[in-house]
Motif scaffolding. Structure first.
Motif, PDB file in Angstrom:
ATOM      1  N   ASP A 131     -32.753  11.759 -15.643  1.00  0.00           N
ATOM      2  CA  ASP A 131     -31.609  12.074 -14.781  1.00  0.00           C
ATOM      3  C   ASP A 131     -30.826  10.818 -14.416  1.00  0.00           C
ATOM      4  N   GLN A 132     -31.525   9.697 -14.223  1.00  0.00           N
ATOM      5  CA  GLN A 132     -30.880   8.438 -13.866  1.00  0.00           C
ATOM      6  C   GLN A 132     -30.299   7.711 -15.079  1.00  0.00           C
ATOM      7  N   GLY A 133     -30.595   8.202 -16.268  1.00  0.00           N
ATOM      8  CA  GLY A 133     -30.074   7.581 -17.490  1.00  0.00           C
ATOM      9  C   GLY A 133     -30.770   6.300 -17.887  1.00  0.00           C
ATOM     10  N   VAL A 134     -32.006   6.095 -17.415  1.00  0.00           N
ATOM     11  CA  VAL A 134     -32.715   4.837 -17.694  1.00  0.00           C
ATOM     12  C   VAL A 134     -33.969   5.030 -18.535  1.00  0.00           C
ATOM     13  N   ILE A 135     -34.285   6.249 -18.920  1.00  0.00           N
ATOM     14  CA  ILE A 135     -35.558   6.510 -19.564  1.00  0.00           C
ATOM     15  C   ILE A 135     -35.708   5.765 -20.890  1.00  0.00           C
ATOM     16  N   ASP A 136     -34.607   5.495 -21.577  1.00  0.00           N
ATOM     17  CA  ASP A 136     -34.669   4.808 -22.868  1.00  0.00           C
ATOM     18  C   ASP A 136     -34.414   3.303 -22.765  1.00  0.00           C
ATOM     19  N   ASP A 137     -34.370   2.768 -21.561  1.00  0.00           N
ATOM     20  CA  ASP A 137     -34.153   1.329 -21.389  1.00  0.00           C
ATOM     21  C   ASP A 137     -35.281   0.531 -22.041  1.00  0.00           C
ATOM     22  N   GLU A 138     -34.922  -0.614 -22.623  1.00  0.00           N
ATOM     23  CA  GLU A 138     -35.902  -1.522 -23.202  1.00  0.00           C
ATOM     24  C   GLU A 138     -35.652  -2.931 -22.683  1.00  0.00           C
ATOM     25  N   MET A 139     -36.719  -3.633 -22.316  1.00  0.00           N
ATOM     26  CA  MET A 139     -36.628  -4.996 -21.819  1.00  0.00           C
ATOM     27  C   MET A 139     -37.437  -5.911 -22.731  1.00  0.00           C
ATOM     28  N   LYS A 140     -36.860  -7.037 -23.085  1.00  0.00           N
ATOM     29  CA  LYS A 140     -37.556  -7.981 -23.948  1.00  0.00           C
ATOM     30  C   LYS A 140     -37.624  -9.342 -23.278  1.00  0.00           C
ATOM     31  N   ALA A 172     -36.502 -19.334 -21.645  1.00  0.00           N
ATOM     32  CA  ALA A 172     -37.185 -18.162 -21.107  1.00  0.00           C
ATOM     33  C   ALA A 172     -36.196 -17.006 -21.083  1.00  0.00           C
ATOM     34  N   HIS A 173     -36.040 -16.347 -22.220  1.00  0.00           N
ATOM     35  CA  HIS A 173     -35.025 -15.317 -22.382  1.00  0.00           C
ATOM     36  C   HIS A 173     -35.495 -13.952 -21.886  1.00  0.00           C
ATOM     37  N   PHE A 174     -34.554 -13.220 -21.308  1.00  0.00           N
ATOM     38  CA  PHE A 174     -34.769 -11.820 -20.927  1.00  0.00           C
ATOM     39  C   PHE A 174     -33.566 -11.023 -21.387  1.00  0.00           C
ATOM     40  N   THR A 175     -33.795  -9.889 -22.010  1.00  0.00           N
ATOM     41  CA  THR A 175     -32.700  -8.984 -22.356  1.00  0.00           C
ATOM     42  C   THR A 175     -33.082  -7.578 -21.937  1.00  0.00           C
ATOM     43  N   ILE A 176     -32.089  -6.812 -21.520  1.00  0.00           N
ATOM     44  CA  ILE A 176     -32.298  -5.394 -21.242  1.00  0.00           C
ATOM     45  C   ILE A 176     -31.246  -4.609 -21.995  1.00  0.00           C
ATOM     46  N   THR A 177     -31.707  -3.580 -22.690  1.00  0.00           N
ATOM     47  CA  THR A 177     -30.806  -2.688 -23.422  1.00  0.00           C
ATOM     48  C   THR A 177     -30.763  -1.362 -22.689  1.00  0.00           C
ATOM     49  N   HIS A 178     -29.551  -1.006 -22.217  1.00  0.00           N
ATOM     50  CA  HIS A 178     -29.340   0.207 -21.425  1.00  0.00           C
ATOM     51  C   HIS A 178     -28.170   0.967 -22.025  1.00  0.00           C
ATOM     52  N   LYS A 179     -28.434   2.184 -22.475  1.00  0.00           N
ATOM     53  CA  LYS A 179     -27.410   3.043 -23.096  1.00  0.00           C
ATOM     54  C   LYS A 179     -26.701   2.322 -24.242  1.00  0.00           C
ATOM     55  N   GLY A 180     -27.487   1.594 -25.038  1.00  0.00           N
ATOM     56  CA  GLY A 180     -26.953   0.931 -26.215  1.00  0.00           C
ATOM     57  C   GLY A 180     -26.301  -0.410 -25.962  1.00  0.00           C
ATOM     58  N   VAL A 181     -26.219  -0.827 -24.698  1.00  0.00           N
ATOM     59  CA  VAL A 181     -25.595  -2.104 -24.344  1.00  0.00           C
ATOM     60  C   VAL A 181     -26.684  -3.092 -23.920  1.00  0.00           C
ATOM     61  N   THR A 182     -26.675  -4.270 -24.539  1.00  0.00           N
ATOM     62  CA  THR A 182     -27.685  -5.287 -24.237  1.00  0.00           C
ATOM     63  C   THR A 182     -27.106  -6.366 -23.335  1.00  0.00           C
ATOM     64  N   THR A 183     -27.799  -6.647 -22.249  1.00  0.00           N
ATOM     65  CA  THR A 183     -27.423  -7.700 -21.310  1.00  0.00           C
ATOM     66  C   THR A 183     -28.449  -8.823 -21.399  1.00  0.00           C
ATOM     67  N   ASN A 184     -27.962 -10.038 -21.545  1.00  0.00           N
ATOM     68  CA  ASN A 184     -28.840 -11.195 -21.694  1.00  0.00           C
ATOM     69  C   ASN A 184     -29.001 -11.931 -20.368  1.00  0.00           C
ATOM     70  N   GLY A 185     -30.190 -12.398 -20.117  1.00  0.00           N
ATOM     71  CA  GLY A 185     -30.466 -13.198 -18.931  1.00  0.00           C
ATOM     72  C   GLY A 185     -31.631 -14.132 -19.205  1.00  0.00           C
ATOM     73  N   PHE A 186     -32.232 -14.605 -18.130  1.00  0.00           N
ATOM     74  CA  PHE A 186     -33.374 -15.502 -18.211  1.00  0.00           C
ATOM     75  C   PHE A 186     -34.404 -15.070 -17.173  1.00  0.00           C
TER      76      PHE A 186
END
Length: 252
Positions: A165-174, A181-195
């Protein structure tokens, strides 16, 4: 020798010793009269450790080594990741700053800096590790809140249906340690990069430039982290918000 305290990835480490010079550089004087004189030294057999020394007369030194900065005339710093990095040296005099840089090559991720097994469990080192919601966790609830010592949601509970319902069930974090020290999250096909910043002493995790799935942009306490499971909490006074993730591909 002065000791420089390095704050990086949520850890504090104190480093000692300096050895043979890597590069000792003197530049011609500029119109303002500043002639840069400085050295950058990598420790033989441990090239992650670098000694920075400003020999320029009558200036205020400033070093930017990519993972931190210092104004010390002589400092020992750690470059924890493998790869090529530039160390920038600036000297501030009456005529303004003059700047130069030196390229250094680091042969491997620092085995001392990353000695805690938490780094490998979280990120699988340079190879990276992907985490998803633990929708099949026993009990069926992988998000919510509960008492201050809870290890799973107990008051407000959310399972697969709520995540969908929240639209987050398919989220992936790497997470990975490939050059940083990389962090990425893919939400609804869009990947956001961080650390990410990991404090292995207090077992806290902070994401910069992004956030975990359905997160609260806080520093998270790690209450479970093994090869297949990760449980994060936002600790309150007598309560916790709780996020339960699993390694992608793992089935309970």
């Amino acid at each position: 020798m002065k000791r420089l305290h390095i704050f990086l990835l949520g850890l504090t480490a104190v480093f000692f010793n300096a050895c043979s010079p890597y590069e000792d550089r003197v530049t011609p004087a500029d119109p303002a009269g500043i002639q840069l004189d400085f050295s950058v030294t990598q420790t033989p057999g441990y090239d992650n450790q670098v000694t920075l020394e400003s020999k320029t007369k009558g200036v205020i030194p400033f070093w930017d080594y990519g993972f931190g900065v210092t104004k010390e005339s002589r400092a020992v710093v750690i470059l924890p990741f493998a790869g090529d990095f530039y160390i920038k040296y600036s000297a501030y005099g009456s005529g303004g700053p003059k700047t130069d840089s030196v390229k250094v090559k680091i042969s491997e991720n620092d085995p001392k800096f990353f000695s805690s097994k938490l780094y490998d469990l979280l990120s699988n080192s340079s190879a990276g590790k992907t985490w998803v919601w633990a929708v099949d966790v026993p009990g069926g609830y992988c998000f919510g809140n509960g008492p201050g010592d809870a290890d799973k949601p107990g008051w407000w509970t959310v399972g697969a249906a709520g995540l969908k319902d929240q639209g987050v069930i398919d989220d992936e974090m790497k997470f990975d340690l490939n050059g940083n020290a990389h962090f990425t999250i893919t939400h609804k096909g869009v990947t956001t990069n961080g650390f990410f910043a990991l404090d292995t002493l207090t077992q806290k995790l902070k994401i910069n430039g992004a956030d975990i799935s359905w997160g609260n942009n806080v520093t998270y306490n790690i209450i479970k982290l093994n090869e297949n499971e990760m449980t994060l909490v936002q600790q309150g006074d007598g309560w916790r918000n709780i996020w339960m993730f699993k390694r992608k591909g793992f089935i309970f």
